[in-house]
Design a protein around this motif. Structure first.
Motif, PDB file in Angstrom:
ATOM      1  N   ALA A 113       7.635 -33.218 -52.081  1.00 34.26           N
ATOM      2  CA  ALA A 113       7.153 -33.485 -50.602  1.00 34.26           C
ATOM      3  C   ALA A 113       8.501 -33.761 -49.257  1.00 34.26           C
ATOM      4  O   ALA A 113       8.255 -32.606 -48.485  1.00 34.26           O
ATOM      5  CB  ALA A 113       6.595 -35.014 -50.736  1.00 34.26           C
ATOM      6  N   ASP A 114       9.213 -33.465 -50.304  1.00 25.20           N
ATOM      7  CA  ASP A 114      10.371 -34.044 -48.653  1.00 25.20           C
ATOM      8  C   ASP A 114      10.961 -31.833 -48.758  1.00 25.20           C
ATOM      9  O   ASP A 114      10.696 -31.777 -47.756  1.00 25.20           O
ATOM     10  CB  ASP A 114      11.716 -34.400 -49.818  1.00 25.20           C
ATOM     11  N   ALA A 115      10.873 -31.595 -49.839  1.00 23.45           N
ATOM     12  CA  ALA A 115      10.478 -29.587 -49.690  1.00 23.45           C
ATOM     13  C   ALA A 115      10.078 -29.352 -48.608  1.00 23.45           C
ATOM     14  O   ALA A 115       9.882 -28.479 -48.065  1.00 23.45           O
ATOM     15  CB  ALA A 115      11.278 -29.057 -50.859  1.00 23.45           C
ATOM     16  N   ALA A 116       8.636 -29.805 -49.100  1.00 21.19           N
ATOM     17  CA  ALA A 116       7.341 -29.322 -48.030  1.00 21.19           C
ATOM     18  C   ALA A 116       7.505 -29.466 -46.655  1.00 21.19           C
ATOM     19  O   ALA A 116       7.303 -28.954 -45.888  1.00 21.19           O
ATOM     20  CB  ALA A 116       6.132 -29.773 -48.775  1.00 21.19           C
ATOM     21  N   ALA A 117       8.250 -30.963 -46.395  1.00 19.68           N
ATOM     22  CA  ALA A 117       8.357 -31.515 -45.177  1.00 19.68           C
ATOM     23  C   ALA A 117       9.285 -30.362 -44.001  1.00 19.68           C
ATOM     24  O   ALA A 117       9.304 -30.737 -42.844  1.00 19.68           O
ATOM     25  CB  ALA A 117       8.279 -32.638 -45.468  1.00 19.68           C
ATOM     26  N   ALA A 118      10.546 -29.703 -45.132  1.00 19.35           N
ATOM     27  CA  ALA A 118      11.796 -29.900 -44.580  1.00 19.35           C
ATOM     28  C   ALA A 118      11.230 -28.107 -43.928  1.00 19.35           C
ATOM     29  O   ALA A 118      11.414 -27.656 -43.426  1.00 19.35           O
ATOM     30  CB  ALA A 118      12.876 -29.348 -45.811  1.00 19.35           C
ATOM     31  N   LEU A 119      10.207 -27.585 -44.808  1.00 20.87           N
ATOM     32  CA  LEU A 119       9.967 -26.689 -44.570  1.00 20.87           C
ATOM     33  C   LEU A 119       9.150 -26.256 -43.083  1.00 20.87           C
ATOM     34  O   LEU A 119       9.474 -25.089 -42.437  1.00 20.87           O
ATOM     35  CB  LEU A 119       9.006 -26.000 -45.760  1.00 20.87           C
ATOM     36  N   VAL A 120       8.199 -26.775 -43.324  1.00 20.58           N
ATOM     37  CA  VAL A 120       7.044 -27.056 -42.391  1.00 20.58           C
ATOM     38  C   VAL A 120       7.701 -27.448 -40.852  1.00 20.58           C
ATOM     39  O   VAL A 120       7.621 -26.988 -40.013  1.00 20.58           O
ATOM     40  CB  VAL A 120       6.115 -27.890 -42.404  1.00 20.58           C
ATOM     41  N   ALA A 121       8.957 -28.984 -40.729  1.00 21.39           N
ATOM     42  CA  ALA A 121       9.370 -29.157 -39.937  1.00 21.39           C
ATOM     43  C   ALA A 121      10.816 -28.165 -39.353  1.00 21.39           C
ATOM     44  O   ALA A 121      10.755 -27.965 -38.368  1.00 21.39           O
ATOM     45  CB  ALA A 121      10.210 -30.336 -40.458  1.00 21.39           C
ATOM     46  N   CYS A 122      11.628 -27.435 -40.272  1.00 20.82           N
ATOM     47  CA  CYS A 122      12.096 -26.957 -39.866  1.00 20.82           C
ATOM     48  C   CYS A 122      11.402 -25.087 -39.494  1.00 20.82           C
ATOM     49  O   CYS A 122      12.308 -24.762 -38.008  1.00 20.82           O
ATOM     50  CB  CYS A 122      13.851 -26.109 -40.844  1.00 20.82           C
ATOM     51  N   ASP A 123      10.224 -25.039 -39.973  1.00 18.63           N
ATOM     52  CA  ASP A 123       9.731 -23.351 -39.038  1.00 18.63           C
ATOM     53  C   ASP A 123       9.193 -24.687 -37.822  1.00 18.63           C
ATOM     54  O   ASP A 123       9.098 -23.091 -36.927  1.00 18.63           O
ATOM     55  CB  ASP A 123       8.774 -24.074 -39.963  1.00 18.63           C
ATOM     56  N   ALA A 124       8.525 -25.241 -37.485  1.00 19.71           N
ATOM     57  CA  ALA A 124       8.360 -25.517 -36.049  1.00 19.71           C
ATOM     58  C   ALA A 124       9.326 -25.906 -35.079  1.00 19.71           C
ATOM     59  O   ALA A 124       9.279 -24.920 -33.886  1.00 19.71           O
ATOM     60  CB  ALA A 124       7.383 -26.837 -36.639  1.00 19.71           C
ATOM     61  N   LEU A 125      10.356 -26.249 -35.175  1.00 20.56           N
ATOM     62  CA  LEU A 125      11.697 -26.601 -34.932  1.00 20.56           C
ATOM     63  C   LEU A 125      12.217 -25.133 -34.681  1.00 20.56           C
ATOM     64  O   LEU A 125      12.726 -24.694 -33.022  1.00 20.56           O
ATOM     65  CB  LEU A 125      13.000 -27.594 -35.691  1.00 20.56           C
ATOM     66  N   TRP A 126      13.019 -24.334 -35.430  1.00 22.00           N
ATOM     67  CA  TRP A 126      13.170 -22.888 -35.248  1.00 22.00           C
ATOM     68  C   TRP A 126      11.934 -22.039 -34.519  1.00 22.00           C
ATOM     69  O   TRP A 126      11.919 -21.224 -33.907  1.00 22.00           O
ATOM     70  CB  TRP A 126      14.085 -22.390 -36.269  1.00 22.00           C
ATOM     71  N   GLY A 127      10.642 -22.116 -34.545  1.00 18.65           N
ATOM     72  CA  GLY A 127      10.094 -21.361 -33.727  1.00 18.65           C
ATOM     73  C   GLY A 127       9.965 -19.799 -35.169  1.00 18.65           C
ATOM     74  O   GLY A 127       9.546 -18.659 -34.492  1.00 18.65           O
ATOM     75  N   THR A 128       9.978 -20.652 -36.114  1.00 17.22           N
ATOM     76  CA  THR A 128       9.767 -19.342 -37.240  1.00 17.22           C
ATOM     77  C   THR A 128       8.846 -18.605 -37.345  1.00 17.22           C
ATOM     78  O   THR A 128       8.338 -17.025 -37.842  1.00 17.22           O
ATOM     79  CB  THR A 128      10.338 -19.311 -38.460  1.00 17.22           C
ATOM     80  N   GLY A 129       7.486 -19.589 -37.302  1.00 14.88           N
ATOM     81  CA  GLY A 129       6.596 -19.451 -37.093  1.00 14.88           C
ATOM     82  C   GLY A 129       5.467 -18.453 -39.024  1.00 14.88           C
ATOM     83  O   GLY A 129       4.787 -17.633 -38.582  1.00 14.88           O
ATOM     84  N   LEU A 130       6.447 -18.794 -39.660  1.00 10.21           N
ATOM     85  CA  LEU A 130       6.071 -19.090 -40.945  1.00 10.21           C
ATOM     86  C   LEU A 130       3.794 -18.463 -41.157  1.00 10.21           C
ATOM     87  O   LEU A 130       3.978 -20.470 -40.978  1.00 10.21           O
ATOM     88  CB  LEU A 130       6.527 -19.045 -42.521  1.00 10.21           C
ATOM     89  N   ALA A 131       3.441 -18.238 -41.832  1.00 13.61           N
ATOM     90  CA  ALA A 131       2.409 -18.919 -41.907  1.00 13.61           C
ATOM     91  C   ALA A 131       2.048 -19.454 -42.833  1.00 13.61           C
ATOM     92  O   ALA A 131       2.889 -19.416 -43.805  1.00 13.61           O
ATOM     93  CB  ALA A 131       1.281 -17.100 -42.327  1.00 13.61           C
ATOM     94  N   ALA A 132       0.712 -20.195 -43.281  1.00 19.22           N
ATOM     95  CA  ALA A 132       1.066 -20.927 -44.657  1.00 19.22           C
ATOM     96  C   ALA A 132       0.724 -21.073 -45.714  1.00 19.22           C
ATOM     97  O   ALA A 132       2.056 -21.392 -46.850  1.00 19.22           O
ATOM     98  CB  ALA A 132      -0.888 -21.615 -44.772  1.00 19.22           C
ATOM     99  N   ARG A 133       0.607 -19.780 -46.152  1.00 22.84           N
ATOM    100  CA  ARG A 133       0.811 -18.308 -47.267  1.00 22.84           C
ATOM    101  C   ARG A 133       2.484 -18.206 -47.777  1.00 22.84           C
ATOM    102  O   ARG A 133       2.726 -18.620 -48.684  1.00 22.84           O
ATOM    103  CB  ARG A 133       0.031 -16.952 -47.813  1.00 22.84           C
ATOM    104  N   GLU A 134       2.546 -17.713 -46.985  1.00 23.38           N
ATOM    105  CA  GLU A 134       4.300 -17.493 -46.207  1.00 23.38           C
ATOM    106  C   GLU A 134       5.545 -18.850 -47.006  1.00 23.38           C
ATOM    107  O   GLU A 134       6.112 -18.591 -47.956  1.00 23.38           O
ATOM    108  CB  GLU A 134       4.813 -16.619 -45.885  1.00 23.38           C
ATOM    109  N   LEU A 135       4.879 -20.070 -46.440  1.00 27.21           N
ATOM    110  CA  LEU A 135       5.663 -21.202 -46.387  1.00 27.21           C
ATOM    111  C   LEU A 135       5.839 -21.632 -48.228  1.00 27.21           C
ATOM    112  O   LEU A 135       6.261 -22.072 -48.123  1.00 27.21           O
ATOM    113  CB  LEU A 135       4.557 -22.437 -45.707  1.00 27.21           C
ATOM    114  N   GLN A 136       4.033 -20.923 -48.686  1.00 26.78           N
ATOM    115  CA  GLN A 136       3.408 -21.524 -49.962  1.00 26.78           C
ATOM    116  C   GLN A 136       4.213 -21.051 -50.889  1.00 26.78           C
ATOM    117  O   GLN A 136       5.097 -21.487 -51.694  1.00 26.78           O
ATOM    118  CB  GLN A 136       2.577 -21.504 -50.533  1.00 26.78           C
ATOM    119  N   GLU A 137       4.592 -19.694 -50.337  1.00 25.92           N
ATOM    120  CA  GLU A 137       5.649 -18.983 -51.380  1.00 25.92           C
ATOM    121  C   GLU A 137       7.104 -19.104 -51.599  1.00 25.92           C
ATOM    122  O   GLU A 137       7.589 -19.621 -52.580  1.00 25.92           O
ATOM    123  CB  GLU A 137       5.108 -17.040 -51.132  1.00 25.92           C
ATOM    124  N   LEU A 138       7.583 -19.794 -50.173  1.00 26.79           N
ATOM    125  CA  LEU A 138       8.727 -20.231 -50.633  1.00 26.79           C
ATOM    126  C   LEU A 138       8.907 -21.288 -51.121  1.00 26.79           C
ATOM    127  O   LEU A 138      10.068 -21.183 -52.070  1.00 26.79           O
ATOM    128  CB  LEU A 138       9.184 -20.331 -49.000  1.00 26.79           C
TER     129      LEU A 138
END
Length: 305
Positions: A113-138
């Motif tokens: 859960a920490d890793a998932a939250a970090a992915l979503v938080a940093c994607d928003a903070l950095w404006g990297t704009g990954l799709a949900a599918r791409e975040l799941q692949e990571l």
């Protein structure tokens, strides 16, 4: 005014999970086991706050014992942020403030859960704009439970548990979780499972989630779900922690419709008939000196709050 401009960072909340069904197949050459599982995300959350920084750093606090949680490069949330940075080519940094409520090494996927939250938080903070599918692949590259922590709800997992298909679950299921003061290592539990199977001469068939599990989830029927709960890791966890067997018996004696070890344990999850019964059960267990928490599911996956 955006959230980042107003708050100076991004807060993301991600849920812990219960495996309401977990069938474990044989061990592959890579050391992993084939799984078939039914996940349910429950209302016990990890919070990660990501704020802009020159480097990638982390701090950890929590309502649970965090003595075994690293604050170095081995932390899964920090690894998630670094992986996202590498994959997107960003040179921005972040400080991650992880606030834990899911029992550590408790079989509920708190680190995932920490890793998932970090992915979503940093994607928003950095404006990297990954799709949900791409975040799941990571997420799948970080750990088998990370994709589900991103998705939430109820889902069927196959492979290592990281190949997900959403499952319909009607209504609400009420649970009482009993936290243990001592964690269990997931690799140790799998090794014990392999040892027990070898000792008993028991083979491992191809795992599959039984249709009765899906029917109970679709019906929103806790009594029906109680009849289908299964965790192939439970006997291994009980072998390493025999005291958990008495705890399971205590919960049933005090009104739970069913109980099981959550994932690799040692957290024990008791299914209640409804919210009122969960309240009575948690009170009774707390009166006996146990750390009992009422939660419900399914709930959403990792998202900005």
């Amino acid at each position: 005014m955006t959230l980042i401009q107003d708050f100076g960072g991004v807060r993301v909340r991600a849920p812990g999970k219960i495996n309401v069904f977990l069938a474990v197949g044989g061990r592959h050459d890579d050391g992993y086991h084939e799984l078939a599982t039914a996940f349910q995300a429950v209302s016990l959350y990890e919070d990660v706050v990501a704020t802009a920084s020159d480097e990638l750093t982390i701090s950890v606090t929590g309502d649970v014992d965090i003595a075994g949680v690293p604050e170095d490069e081995s932390n899964l949330a920090l690894r998630a942020a670094r992986l996202l940075a590498e994959e997107t080519g960003t040179r921005l940094g972040a400080h991650l403030d992880v606030r834990k409520a899911v029992p550590v090494a408790g079989g509920m996927g708190g680190g995932s859960a920490d890793a998932a939250a970090a992915l979503v938080a940093c994607d928003a903070l950095w404006g990297t704009g990954l799709a949900a599918r791409e975040l799941q692949e990571l997420g799948a590259r970080l750990g088998a439970d990370v994709p589900f922590a991103l998705m939430g709800g109820t889902a069927i997992g196959t492979g290592r548990g990281d190949r997900l298909n959403p499952a319909l679950a009607r209504g609400r299921f009420d649970w009482v979780l009993v936290e243990s003061p001592f964690g269990l290592s997931t690799p140790d539990v799998y090794r014990e499972l392999d040892r027990l199977r070898e000792e008993e001469g028991a083979g491992a068939s191809a795992p599959a989630v039984e249709a009765t599990v899906l029917q109970a989830l679709r019906a929103g029927d806790p009594e029906a779900l109680a009849e289908t709960l299964r965790n192939d890791l439970q006997e291994a966890a009980l072998s390493l922690r025999p005291d958990l067997r008495a705890l399971l018996d205590r919960g049933i004696a005090r009104g739970a419709v069913a109980g099981l070890v959550s994932g690799s344990g040692p957290t024990v999850a008791f299914l209640a008939a409804d919210a009122e019964q969960a309240k009575r059960l948690s009170r009774a267990l707390r009166d006996e000196g146990l750390r009992a928490m009422r939660v419900h599911g399914p709930v959403h996956g990792a998202r900005v709050v």
